[in-house]
Design a protein around this motif. Structure first.
Motif, PDB file in Angstrom:
ATOM      1  N   VAL A 182       0.678  -1.242   0.138  1.00 21.84           N
ATOM      2  CA  VAL A 182       0.204   0.186  -0.023  1.00 21.84           C
ATOM      3  C   VAL A 182       1.200   1.497  -0.036  1.00 21.84           C
ATOM      4  O   VAL A 182       1.621   1.854   1.030  1.00 21.84           O
ATOM      5  N   PRO A 183       0.872   2.480  -0.934  1.00 25.30           N
ATOM      6  CA  PRO A 183       1.807   3.656  -1.114  1.00 25.30           C
ATOM      7  C   PRO A 183       0.640   4.060  -0.601  1.00 25.30           C
ATOM      8  O   PRO A 183       0.009   3.774  -0.008  1.00 25.30           O
ATOM      9  N   LEU A 184       1.089   5.360   0.280  1.00 22.40           N
ATOM     10  CA  LEU A 184       0.715   5.965   0.013  1.00 22.40           C
ATOM     11  C   LEU A 184      -0.236   6.949  -1.073  1.00 22.40           C
ATOM     12  O   LEU A 184       0.358   6.859  -2.170  1.00 22.40           O
ATOM     13  N   PRO A 185      -1.454   7.576  -0.768  1.00 20.23           N
ATOM     14  CA  PRO A 185      -2.152   8.145  -1.685  1.00 20.23           C
ATOM     15  C   PRO A 185      -1.659   9.339  -2.136  1.00 20.23           C
ATOM     16  O   PRO A 185      -1.249  10.003  -2.361  1.00 20.23           O
ATOM     17  N   GLU A 186      -2.143   9.391  -4.015  1.00 21.53           N
ATOM     18  CA  GLU A 186      -1.714   9.589  -4.874  1.00 21.53           C
ATOM     19  C   GLU A 186      -2.331   9.853  -6.137  1.00 21.53           C
ATOM     20  O   GLU A 186      -3.443   9.001  -6.372  1.00 21.53           O
ATOM     21  N   GLY A 187      -3.160  11.130  -5.803  1.00 21.01           N
ATOM     22  CA  GLY A 187      -3.710  11.399  -7.155  1.00 21.01           C
ATOM     23  C   GLY A 187      -5.623  10.748  -6.894  1.00 21.01           C
ATOM     24  O   GLY A 187      -5.876  10.677  -5.403  1.00 21.01           O
TER      25      GLY A 187
END
Length: 227
Positions: A182-187
């Motif tokens: 899970v990456p940090l939220p983007e877009g």
């Protein structure tokens, strides 16, 4: 001996897309009763909220912080397809040093940590943090994700033994676990994909690595199909 969790030749797993819920930052801040002096960050479903009390010295009784934190998260209405499990309690504090040599310490907050799961597979990475803060016996903050989960597609995972073999040429693999990264939220959408969380020893030092468990070209195909 390499410790392994999950995996299996030819296994397929879902690619997930996490969409922010239909609640604005203004609506959420009112729901949480956020004051001007509080810390409040809300973007793409990622919420970080700490009240002023979380940074001040407090008195703490022996209550079941884990149970209270779990009830609090339930009221936040987390995505029902995601489950979470208690992983530990930690605390933050302050140290005061006086001219006469006296030192005083105090606890500013206790925080209950959880791990998130989807269909029994752990979510792992910078965007998978869940934490509930307490000042005294009251909740004073939370870090969590408020998401709607959608399945974007299915792909075959890479053979675990082949990944271990390749890594052993660079470091000595001690454990390998199949997770959702899970990456940090983007877009406006966040893609969650299978990966191997690896612990290995390199030059005498134990380190952690995240290795994609799927073909990146297949992931791009799924993402482009979603777009």
């Amino acid at each position: 001996m390499v410790r392994t969790l999950y995996g299996g030749k030819g296994r397929e797993m879902e690619i997930l897309v996490m969409l922010p819920p239909d609640i604005s930052a203004e609506e959420l801040s009112k729901k949480l009763d956020v004051k001007e002096s509080d810390m409040f960050e809300y973007r793409q479903g990622y919420l970080k909220y700490l009240s002023k009390a979380a940074f001040e010295c407090g008195n703490f009784d022996k209550i079941d912080y884990a149970a209270v934190a779990k009830n609090y998260l339930a009221k936040m209405r987390l995505e029902p397809k995601l489950s979470y499990e208690f992983s530990g309690i930690a605390e933050d504090g302050k140290i005061f040093a006086y001219r006469n040599g006296t030192i005083r310490k105090c606890v500013t907050n206790k925080h209950v940590n959880f791990e998130m799961y989807y269909n029994g597979v752990k979510l792992f990475g910078p965007g998978a943090k869940i934490r509930v803060y307490f000042s005294g016996n009251d909740v004073s903050g939370v870090i969590t994700q408020l998401w709607n989960v959608k399945v974007a597609g299915k792909v075959k995972i890479l053979d675990r033994d082949a990944v271990v073999k390749e890594l052993n040429g660079k470091c000595e693999v001690k454990s390998i676990e199949l997770v959702y990264f899970v990456p940090l939220p983007e877009g406006d959408r966040t893609y969650i994909y299978p990966a191997y969380a690896v612990r290995c020893v390199q030059d005498g030092v134990e380190i952690g690595k995240i290795v994609p468990a799927i073909s990146m070209s297949e992931l791009k195909e799924v993402m482009s199909g979603e777009g």
